[in-house]
Scaffold this active site. Structure first.
Site, PDB file in Angstrom:
ATOM      1  N   ASP A  80      -9.453   1.127  -7.110  1.00  0.00           N
ATOM      2  CA  ASP A  80      -8.849   2.083  -6.180  1.00  0.00           C
ATOM      3  C   ASP A  80      -7.971   3.099  -6.888  1.00  0.00           C
ATOM      4  OD1 ASP A  80      -6.833   0.323  -6.898  1.00  0.00           O
ATOM      5  OD2 ASP A  80      -6.505  -0.469  -4.896  1.00  0.00           O
ATOM      6  N   ASN A  99       0.347  -8.285   2.153  1.00  0.00           N
ATOM      7  CA  ASN A  99      -0.292  -8.318   3.477  1.00  0.00           C
ATOM      8  C   ASN A  99      -1.752  -8.760   3.386  1.00  0.00           C
ATOM      9  OD1 ASN A  99      -1.561  -6.104   2.388  1.00  0.00           O
ATOM     10  ND2 ASN A  99      -0.883  -4.636   3.936  1.00  0.00           N
ATOM     11  N   HIS A 137      -4.071  -7.418   1.416  1.00  0.00           N
ATOM     12  CA  HIS A 137      -5.079  -6.399   1.082  1.00  0.00           C
ATOM     13  C   HIS A 137      -5.692  -6.690  -0.280  1.00  0.00           C
ATOM     14  CE1 HIS A 137      -1.886  -3.365  -0.683  1.00  0.00           C
ATOM     15  NE2 HIS A 137      -2.420  -4.058  -1.664  1.00  0.00           N
ATOM     16  N   GLU A 178      -6.870  -2.452   3.695  1.00  0.00           N
ATOM     17  CA  GLU A 178      -5.694  -2.898   4.432  1.00  0.00           C
ATOM     18  C   GLU A 178      -6.094  -3.700   5.675  1.00  0.00           C
ATOM     19  OE1 GLU A 178      -2.884  -2.574   3.030  1.00  0.00           O
ATOM     20  OE2 GLU A 178      -2.126  -0.529   2.972  1.00  0.00           O
TER      21      GLU A 178
HETATM   22  C1  GLP Z   1      -1.765  -2.296  -4.986  1.00  0.00           C
HETATM   23  C2  GLP Z   1      -3.247  -2.263  -5.349  1.00  0.00           C
HETATM   24  C3  GLP Z   1      -3.900  -3.618  -5.214  1.00  0.00           C
HETATM   25  C4  GLP Z   1      -3.029  -4.676  -5.838  1.00  0.00           C
HETATM   26  C5  GLP Z   1      -1.726  -4.727  -5.100  1.00  0.00           C
HETATM   27  C6  GLP Z   1      -0.795  -5.829  -5.535  1.00  0.00           C
HETATM   28  O1  GLP Z   1      -1.462  -1.998  -3.678  1.00  0.00           O
HETATM   29  N1  GLP Z   1      -3.974  -1.342  -4.567  1.00  0.00           N
HETATM   30  O2  GLP Z   1      -5.198  -3.583  -5.790  1.00  0.00           O
HETATM   31  O3  GLP Z   1      -3.680  -5.912  -5.822  1.00  0.00           O
HETATM   32  O4  GLP Z   1      -1.092  -3.474  -5.300  1.00  0.00           O
HETATM   33  O5  GLP Z   1       0.068  -5.374  -6.520  1.00  0.00           O
HETATM   34  P1  GLP Z   1       1.097  -6.279  -7.299  1.00  0.00           P
HETATM   35  O6  GLP Z   1       0.274  -7.027  -8.282  1.00  0.00           O
HETATM   36  O7  GLP Z   1       2.012  -5.291  -7.949  1.00  0.00           O
HETATM   37  O8  GLP Z   1       1.765  -7.146  -6.319  1.00  0.00           O
END
Ligand code: GLP
Length: 243
Positions: free
Chosen positions: A67, A136, A138, A143
């Site tokens: 993404d 959440n 995702h 989402e």
């Molecule tokens: C972002 C990315 C996700 C990732 C998530 C969790 O929102 N789009 O792909 O898994 O963050 O991030 P973190 O590892 O910093 O908690």
């Protein structure tokens, strides 16, 4: 779903890096799906060291990132493009023409998303998809919602994600409101998936993923539909689950 409970974050990072290294050893021209976020940073550090010592060779590897924020300039300090070069691509022997990161700037996002899917298909599909998860639930930027998109698409970020991700920006108003993300089918089409989850706030996501039920309100639960998924977490996170 296979569950691996590591001692701590360091061990998660090593274990995840060894899964990536094993995929490359088994198929030197493999196709990797890669995540961003703070969780995979340790895995990338390990992969950079392993590449320096000659344990992993990225020269024939192709990558597709999950993404990217939208809109965002490639060279913005918070773009996932910058993240990937800072944490991995600038430090390994990958051929950067084999690196694919969704564009946060394309004017015709629908066309871009279609072509991204085409490029994944033409590369032979994703052999190993590495994932993190949002608090959440995702995955990528899919989402929680009543319905989820199958393929790569542009999406609005939830208020919760904007708040959680604002820690990386000077001000919450600077967090992009949208993103381009692989869809659920893009992710589930990968031959193998590993998902890294560390942090007490994500214990409910693990509970949902191990519940035996799926819901689009927690996209990570859909991974239960895949036949080869490894959930890699740590003792402290597991301690906060109901399992
Ligand atoms: C972002 C990315 C996700 C990732 C998530 C969790 O929102 N789009 O792909 O898994 O963050 O991030 P973190 O590892 O910093 O908690």
């Amino acid at each position: 779903m296979q569950l691996i409970i590591c001692k701590d974050y360091e061990e998660i990072s090593k274990r995840a890096a060894s899964e990536v290294a094993a995929a490359i050893a088994a198929k030197p021209d493999c196709v990797l799906g890669l995540p961003t976020g703070s969780t995979p940073v340790g895995m990338y550090k390990n992969l950079v060291s392993m590449n320096k010592t000659g344990e992993v060779d990225f020269s024939s590897v192709t990558t597709f990132n999950l993404d990217e924020y939208y809109p965002i300039e490639k060279d913005d300090s918070q773009s996932y493009y910058t993240f990937m070069y800072d944490n991995l691509f600038s430090h390994i022997n990958i051929n950067t023409s084999n690196v694919h990161i969704p564009s946060g700037q394309s004017e015709d996002t629908e066309k871009f998303c279609f072509e991204y899917e085409e490029a994944i298909r033409e590369a032979g599909g994703i052999d190993l998809q590495v994932l993190g998860a949002g608090v959440n639930g995702h995955i990528g930027f899919n989402e929680p919602d009543d319905a989820l998109s199958l393929c790569t698409h542009k999406t609005a970020l939830t208020k919760n994600t904007i708040e959680v991700n604002s820690r990386f920006f000077d001000d919450i108003s600077k967090v992009p409101t949208h993103a381009v993300t692989m869809g659920i089918k893009t992710i589930l089409d990968a031959r193998k998936i590993i998902i890294l989850i560390s942090g007490e706030s994500k214990a409910p996501v693990i509970d949902a993923m191990l519940s035996g039920k799926i819901t689009t309100r927690c996209p990570a639960t859909l991974l239960q539909l895949h036949k080869d998924v490894i959930l890699i977490t740590d003792v402290a996170t597991m301690a906060k689950t109901e399992k």
